[in-house]
Design a protein around this motif. Sequence first.
Motif, mmCIF file in Angstrom:
data_model
loop_
_atom_site.group_PDB
_atom_site.id
_atom_site.type_symbol
_atom_site.label_atom_id
_atom_site.label_comp_id
_atom_site.label_asym_id
_atom_site.label_seq_id
_atom_site.Cartn_x
_atom_site.Cartn_y
_atom_site.Cartn_z
ATOM 1 N N GLU A 123 -3.076 -27.003 -8.855
ATOM 2 C CA GLU A 123 -3.957 -28.112 -8.530
ATOM 3 C C GLU A 123 -3.128 -29.214 -7.892
ATOM 4 O OE1 GLU A 123 -6.819 -31.364 -10.768
ATOM 5 O OE2 GLU A 123 -6.069 -29.635 -11.868
ATOM 6 N N ILE A 124 -3.640 -29.803 -6.815
ATOM 7 C CA ILE A 124 -2.936 -30.882 -6.136
ATOM 8 C C ILE A 124 -3.149 -32.170 -6.910
ATOM 9 C CG2 ILE A 124 -2.835 -32.266 -4.030
ATOM 10 C CD1 ILE A 124 -3.613 -29.785 -2.463
ATOM 11 N N ARG A 140 4.476 -30.907 2.162
ATOM 12 C CA ARG A 140 3.069 -31.313 2.274
ATOM 13 C C ARG A 140 2.142 -30.122 2.489
ATOM 14 N NH1 ARG A 140 0.251 -36.317 3.154
ATOM 15 N NH2 ARG A 140 2.111 -37.112 2.152
ATOM 16 N N LEU A 141 1.114 -30.027 1.617
ATOM 17 C CA LEU A 141 0.105 -28.983 1.709
ATOM 18 C C LEU A 141 -1.197 -29.582 2.212
ATOM 19 C CD1 LEU A 141 0.648 -27.218 -1.738
ATOM 20 C CD2 LEU A 141 1.473 -26.452 0.472
ATOM 21 N N LYS A 142 -2.004 -28.768 2.872
ATOM 22 C CA LYS A 142 -3.331 -29.212 3.275
ATOM 23 C C LYS A 142 -4.239 -29.174 2.058
ATOM 24 C CE LYS A 142 -2.918 -27.638 7.999
ATOM 25 N NZ LYS A 142 -3.390 -26.718 9.038
ATOM 26 N N GLY A 143 -5.076 -30.159 1.927
ATOM 27 C CA GLY A 143 -5.994 -30.210 0.803
ATOM 28 C C GLY A 143 -6.083 -31.620 0.253
ATOM 29 N N GLU A 144 -7.197 -31.899 -0.364
ATOM 30 C CA GLU A 144 -7.425 -33.220 -0.942
ATOM 31 C C GLU A 144 -6.841 -33.297 -2.347
ATOM 32 O OE1 GLU A 144 -8.865 -35.801 0.669
ATOM 33 O OE2 GLU A 144 -8.896 -34.500 2.431
ATOM 34 N N LYS A 145 -6.691 -34.527 -2.817
ATOM 35 C CA LYS A 145 -6.221 -34.786 -4.174
ATOM 36 C C LYS A 145 -7.234 -34.223 -5.163
ATOM 37 C CE LYS A 145 -4.610 -38.803 -6.743
ATOM 38 N NZ LYS A 145 -4.452 -40.250 -6.663
ATOM 39 N N GLY A 146 -6.770 -33.402 -6.098
ATOM 40 C CA GLY A 146 -7.653 -32.796 -7.084
ATOM 41 C C GLY A 146 -8.170 -31.418 -6.708
ATOM 42 N N SER A 147 -7.881 -30.933 -5.506
ATOM 43 C CA SER A 147 -8.376 -29.619 -5.100
ATOM 44 C C SER A 147 -7.464 -28.516 -5.628
ATOM 45 C CB SER A 147 -8.492 -29.535 -3.579
ATOM 46 O OG SER A 147 -7.225 -29.657 -2.988
ATOM 47 N N LYS A 148 -8.016 -27.330 -5.702
ATOM 48 C CA LYS A 148 -7.295 -26.165 -6.206
ATOM 49 C C LYS A 148 -6.698 -25.392 -5.043
ATOM 50 C CE LYS A 148 -9.218 -26.682 -10.363
ATOM 51 N NZ LYS A 148 -8.499 -27.313 -11.422
ATOM 52 N N VAL A 149 -5.492 -24.877 -5.246
ATOM 53 C CA VAL A 149 -4.849 -24.008 -4.269
ATOM 54 C C VAL A 149 -4.299 -22.793 -5.004
ATOM 55 C CG1 VAL A 149 -4.251 -25.802 -2.599
ATOM 56 C CG2 VAL A 149 -2.693 -25.306 -4.451
ATOM 57 N N SER A 150 -4.167 -21.682 -4.279
ATOM 58 C CA SER A 150 -3.583 -20.487 -4.896
ATOM 59 C C SER A 150 -2.576 -19.893 -3.919
ATOM 60 C CB SER A 150 -4.658 -19.469 -5.258
ATOM 61 O OG SER A 150 -5.276 -18.980 -4.100
ATOM 62 N N PHE A 151 -1.530 -19.324 -4.481
ATOM 63 C CA PHE A 151 -0.456 -18.730 -3.706
ATOM 64 C C PHE A 151 -0.365 -17.262 -4.083
ATOM 65 C CE2 PHE A 151 0.640 -23.113 -4.875
ATOM 66 C CZ PHE A 151 0.585 -23.702 -3.625
ATOM 67 N N ASP A 152 -0.417 -16.394 -3.067
ATOM 68 C CA ASP A 152 -0.412 -14.961 -3.347
ATOM 69 C C ASP A 152 0.895 -14.285 -2.986
ATOM 70 O OD1 ASP A 152 -0.748 -15.304 -0.672
ATOM 71 O OD2 ASP A 152 -2.345 -13.827 -0.453
ATOM 72 N N LYS A 153 1.852 -15.031 -2.423
ATOM 73 C CA LYS A 153 3.142 -14.441 -2.079
ATOM 74 C C LYS A 153 4.095 -14.612 -3.262
ATOM 75 C CE LYS A 153 6.175 -13.598 1.646
ATOM 76 N NZ LYS A 153 6.519 -13.809 3.024
ATOM 77 N N VAL A 154 3.888 -13.807 -4.290
ATOM 78 C CA VAL A 154 4.709 -13.814 -5.498
ATOM 79 C C VAL A 154 5.817 -12.786 -5.306
ATOM 80 C CG1 VAL A 154 4.714 -13.474 -7.983
ATOM 81 C CG2 VAL A 154 2.733 -14.500 -6.878
ATOM 82 N N LEU A 155 7.066 -13.245 -5.413
ATOM 83 C CA LEU A 155 8.201 -12.369 -5.136
ATOM 84 C C LEU A 155 8.725 -11.659 -6.377
ATOM 85 C CD1 LEU A 155 10.059 -14.854 -2.787
ATOM 86 C CD2 LEU A 155 8.488 -13.035 -2.154
ATOM 87 N N LEU A 156 8.556 -12.293 -7.548
ATOM 88 C CA LEU A 156 9.075 -11.715 -8.789
ATOM 89 C C LEU A 156 8.271 -12.273 -9.943
ATOM 90 C CD1 LEU A 156 12.606 -11.031 -9.826
ATOM 91 C CD2 LEU A 156 11.466 -12.727 -11.179
ATOM 92 N N THR A 157 8.012 -11.446 -10.956
ATOM 93 C CA THR A 157 7.353 -11.909 -12.178
ATOM 94 C C THR A 157 8.116 -11.388 -13.389
ATOM 95 O OG1 THR A 157 5.884 -9.997 -12.240
ATOM 96 C CG2 THR A 157 5.053 -11.967 -11.148
ATOM 97 N N VAL A 158 8.152 -12.213 -14.431
ATOM 98 C CA VAL A 158 8.777 -11.810 -15.688
ATOM 99 C C VAL A 158 7.781 -12.106 -16.801
ATOM 100 C CG1 VAL A 158 10.669 -12.214 -17.287
ATOM 101 C CG2 VAL A 158 11.095 -12.244 -14.836
ATOM 102 N N ASN A 159 7.296 -11.041 -17.442
ATOM 103 C CA ASN A 159 6.376 -11.164 -18.569
ATOM 104 C C ASN A 159 6.741 -10.069 -19.564
ATOM 105 O OD1 ASN A 159 4.269 -11.856 -20.202
ATOM 106 N ND2 ASN A 159 2.715 -10.812 -18.991
ATOM 107 N N GLY A 160 7.899 -10.226 -20.206
ATOM 108 C CA GLY A 160 8.425 -9.160 -21.039
ATOM 109 C C GLY A 160 9.166 -8.126 -20.205
ATOM 110 N N THR A 161 8.548 -7.695 -19.128
ATOM 111 C CA THR A 161 9.193 -6.801 -18.175
ATOM 112 C C THR A 161 9.292 -7.521 -16.834
ATOM 113 O OG1 THR A 161 7.107 -5.829 -17.490
ATOM 114 C CG2 THR A 161 8.269 -4.749 -19.305
ATOM 115 N N THR A 162 10.270 -7.146 -16.058
ATOM 116 C CA THR A 162 10.482 -7.767 -14.754
ATOM 117 C C THR A 162 9.864 -6.892 -13.668
ATOM 118 O OG1 THR A 162 12.556 -8.709 -15.540
ATOM 119 C CG2 THR A 162 12.219 -8.641 -13.173
ATOM 120 N N THR A 163 9.060 -7.535 -12.810
ATOM 121 C CA THR A 163 8.461 -6.845 -11.675
ATOM 122 C C THR A 163 8.954 -7.509 -10.404
ATOM 123 O OG1 THR A 163 6.485 -6.436 -12.993
ATOM 124 C CG2 THR A 163 6.306 -6.110 -10.620
ATOM 125 N N VAL A 164 9.626 -6.729 -9.558
ATOM 126 C CA VAL A 164 10.169 -7.250 -8.313
ATOM 127 C C VAL A 164 9.339 -6.690 -7.173
ATOM 128 C CG1 VAL A 164 12.205 -7.377 -6.829
ATOM 129 C CG2 VAL A 164 12.473 -7.366 -9.313
#
Length: 103
Positions: free
Chosen positions: A61-62, A24-48
Amino acid sequence: MFAIVEIAGLQYKVEQDQKLFVNRLKGEKGSKVSFDKVLLTVNGTTTVGAPAVSGITVDAEILDHVQADKVIVFKKKRRKGYKVKNGHRQQLTQIVITGITGF
């Protein structure tokens, strides 16, 4: 392109337009949330990240707040006449990933 992101203490592999259930996240139905704790990304190259990749955010979006299926917890001690039956329904939030920004 995908990313591994930490949401509410758990790690999820997310992609664009993916729907998933998280704790369960805080926020109303239809609201936007963003997460900045990204541990790994893969977009052609891998970034750890160490521990997180800086400058990349996952936007979502919730969609709804729901409850999971009931889990029955049954405890018994044999020959003692002790029986306890409890149930638990986890509170969940359904989100859809709208984008991974910052590449």
